[in-house]
Motif scaffolding. Structure first.
Motif: not given
Lengths: 317, 247
Positions: A201-205, A207-208
């Motif tokens: 999920a951290l792939t998207l940053g 906050a995302a």
């Protein structure tokens, strides 16, 4: 089983028996005198220790790069390995080197202290920038204290022991070291696998990722625990073995969908292959004294890192 | 209803939002407008449950957002940040699938629907590094839609898009609202808010200065109060444009 896992599992299955036979003296199980004794008491524990350490460092590297969203991250940079090394150096400084358990235990205590400091400083908010800065400062402090210990060595023998140990090696390791490191590395990898989906999920940053239900504090705890156990155990039994965690994910990534969760297990296997191959190589090389494994991997890793930087500059990474 | 009650937010020692109360309705597109630094993104993040209020409360259908399990909250609220950087060069299909994470990756059909809805079928195996700005924006929105959230909160989704892609994105968000989802957007372009939103919130220095139908909330008087410039609307309903009052 995915392609990357299959490839590196196959490679490991090939390398493991080869590494048992390889050395300054190649073993022919049929004709070498005491072949079984040498294999069981010297070569097999050393090979398995290489696998255990490689598995841990490879998985930790993949997780760390996923967490920091940076392909240049190495688990050794963030305080835990230098703190473990400081623990080991302290035991050598105080002359506990000959004791079979004190050195690895003090190294593990150092790793635990590094983990606790990281968690205490960066844990509350779970912020990645704070984690990185805290890790680098802890690494810097541990490095300075290690240098101080070397400078103030009580005798030349302790100094030489410390310097040799810091270079990392698997020489003269026994089943005891395998028994110490294997459970810790297994537990560490368990934590990293558990964190894998959140790393995706951290792939998207940040906050995302949080909007997808990722809990930053929990993720940080899993990561510090996982990296602490794998890297701490590795330093405790073999000294500083750098660059494995940096190199391995790059070898694995093109064979996967590039999400961190797809990288952790194949990186563990690829790490085992790399350390095993490098350790076999340092045994074969016709040098007067055996090249230290840590030095060999640094000689391999540093140019690789520079090559990555050049590729990154050209926007190919 | 996604509601803020007396919401205050302090970030880095500064008061970002102050005693703000509003309630967003499902099935509607709400635009959040204001000058730079007015607190729009902070309000959106707070409504998405990503900022803990310093005072007041945010509730989703009467349930306190802060007390909700993060995974349950993520199933209900989809958040599209302004940041469009994707750390790893993943294929579009895998990027969209991340939207199912709060559902433990069950419900592959929703991924397919989102890919189809945003016309990404031909791009599904393409790495994100090889997408144009518009294609990437569509893929990122598809990631949110794949989670089938009841609320879609998007922070300046039109910022990097050309006119055609803006229109397409507006159409998709409008369709989501038609399907019953609540949509809240941080929007800089007031004409977009005027012509496409059902409701507009206007912020100034962390306070809500207008909240209502676009025509009332974005009246020249409110625009002057919030942005400090004199403007007026021209054109017909649904196709209005904003021009300087001096023109």
């Amino acid at each position: 089983m995915d392609r990357a896992t299959l490839v590196f599992a196959g490679l490991l299955a090939l390398l493991l028996p080869l590494s048992l036979l390889a050395g300054r003296v190649w073993i022919d199980p049929a004709s070498t005198p005491n072949a079984m004794l040498i294999l069981m008491e010297l070569r097999l524990p050393r090979a398995l220790l290489a696998v255990v350490i490689g598995v841990g460092l490879g998985a930790a590297g993949a997780a760390m790069q996923g967490y920091l969203r940076n392909p240049l991250a190495d688990p050794g940079l963030f305080g835990i390995a230098p703190m473990a090394a400081l623990g080991a150096v302290a035991s050598l400084w105080f002359g506990f080197g000959p004791s079979p358990w004190l050195l690895p235990l003090m190294a593990l205590a150092g790793a635990a202290a590094g983990m606790a400091m990281l968690a205490a400083i960066a844990g509350r908010t779970g912020g990645i920038a704070l984690f990185t800065l805290a890790g680098l400062m802890i690494a810097s402090l541990a490095g300075a204290l290690t240098a101080l210990a070397i400078t103030l060595s009580p005798n030349p023998f302790a100094m030489s022991e410390i310097v040799m140990w810091l270079n990392g090696a698997l020489t003269d390791r026994s089943w005891r070291d395998v028994m110490l490191a294997a459970p810790l590395v297994t537990a560490g990898i368990g934590l990293l696998v558990f964190a894998a989906r959140s790393l995706d999920a951290l792939t998207l940053g940040e906050a995302a990722a949080r909007s997808l239900g990722v809990r930053p504090g929990w993720l940080l705890a899993l990561l510090v625990g996982g990296v602490g156990l794998t890297v701490g155990a590795s330093v405790a039994v073999a000294g500083i073995i750098g660059f494995v965690g940096l190199i391995v994910p790059h070898l694995v990534r093109p064979l996967t969908d590039r999400l961190p969760s797809s990288l952790i297990l194949p990186s563990a296997l690829a790490g085992a292959c790399l350390v095993l191959a490098a350790d076999s190589l340092v045994r074969i090389l016709p040098l007067v004294t055996e090249l230290r494994l840590g030095i060999a991997l640094s000689l391999l890793g540093a140019p690789f890192f520079l090559w990555l930087l050049v590729r990154m500059r050209r926007g190919r990474l | 209803m996604l509601a803020a009650e007396g919401l205050s937010l302090v970030r880095g020692g500064a008061q970002v939002l102050e005693r703000l109360s509003t309630a967003l309705a499902p099935g509607k597109v709400t635009a959040i407008c204001g000058a730079n630094g007015a607190g729009k993104s902070s309000l959106l993040m707070a409504l998405a449950g990503l900022h803990e209020p310093s005072a007041g409360a945010i509730t989703l259908d009467g349930e306190l957002l802060g007390a909700m399990h993060p995974r349950i909250r993520a199933q209900r609220i989809g958040y599209l940040p302004q940041e469009t950087e994707v750390a790893w060069d993943v294929a579009v299909e895998n990027l969209v699938r991340l939207g199912r994470m709060p559902h433990r990756y069950r419900g592959e059909q929703a991924v397919e629907s989102a890919i189809a809805a945003l016309d990404l079928e031909g791009l599904r195996h393409r790495p994100v590094s090889q997408l144009s700005g518009g294609e990437k924006a569509r893929a990122l929105l598809a990631r949110v839609l794949a989670g089938e959230p009841r609320w879609i909160l998007a922070d300046e989704p039109f910022a990097a898009l050309d006119l055609a892609h803006q229109q397409a994105l507006l159409r998709h968000l409008g369709q989501a609202a038609w399907g019953g989802a609540g949509v809240a957007l941080v929007v800089h372009d007031l004409a977009t808010a005027m012509n496409h939103a059902d409701r507009v919130l206007v912020l100034r220095e962390g306070r809500l200065v207008a909240d209502g139908a676009p025509k009332e909330a974005l009246s020249p008087a409110n625009i002057e109060a919030a942005w400090g410039v004199a403007m007026r609307w021209i054109g017909d309903e649904g196709a209005r444009a904003l021009v300087s009052d001096q023109d």
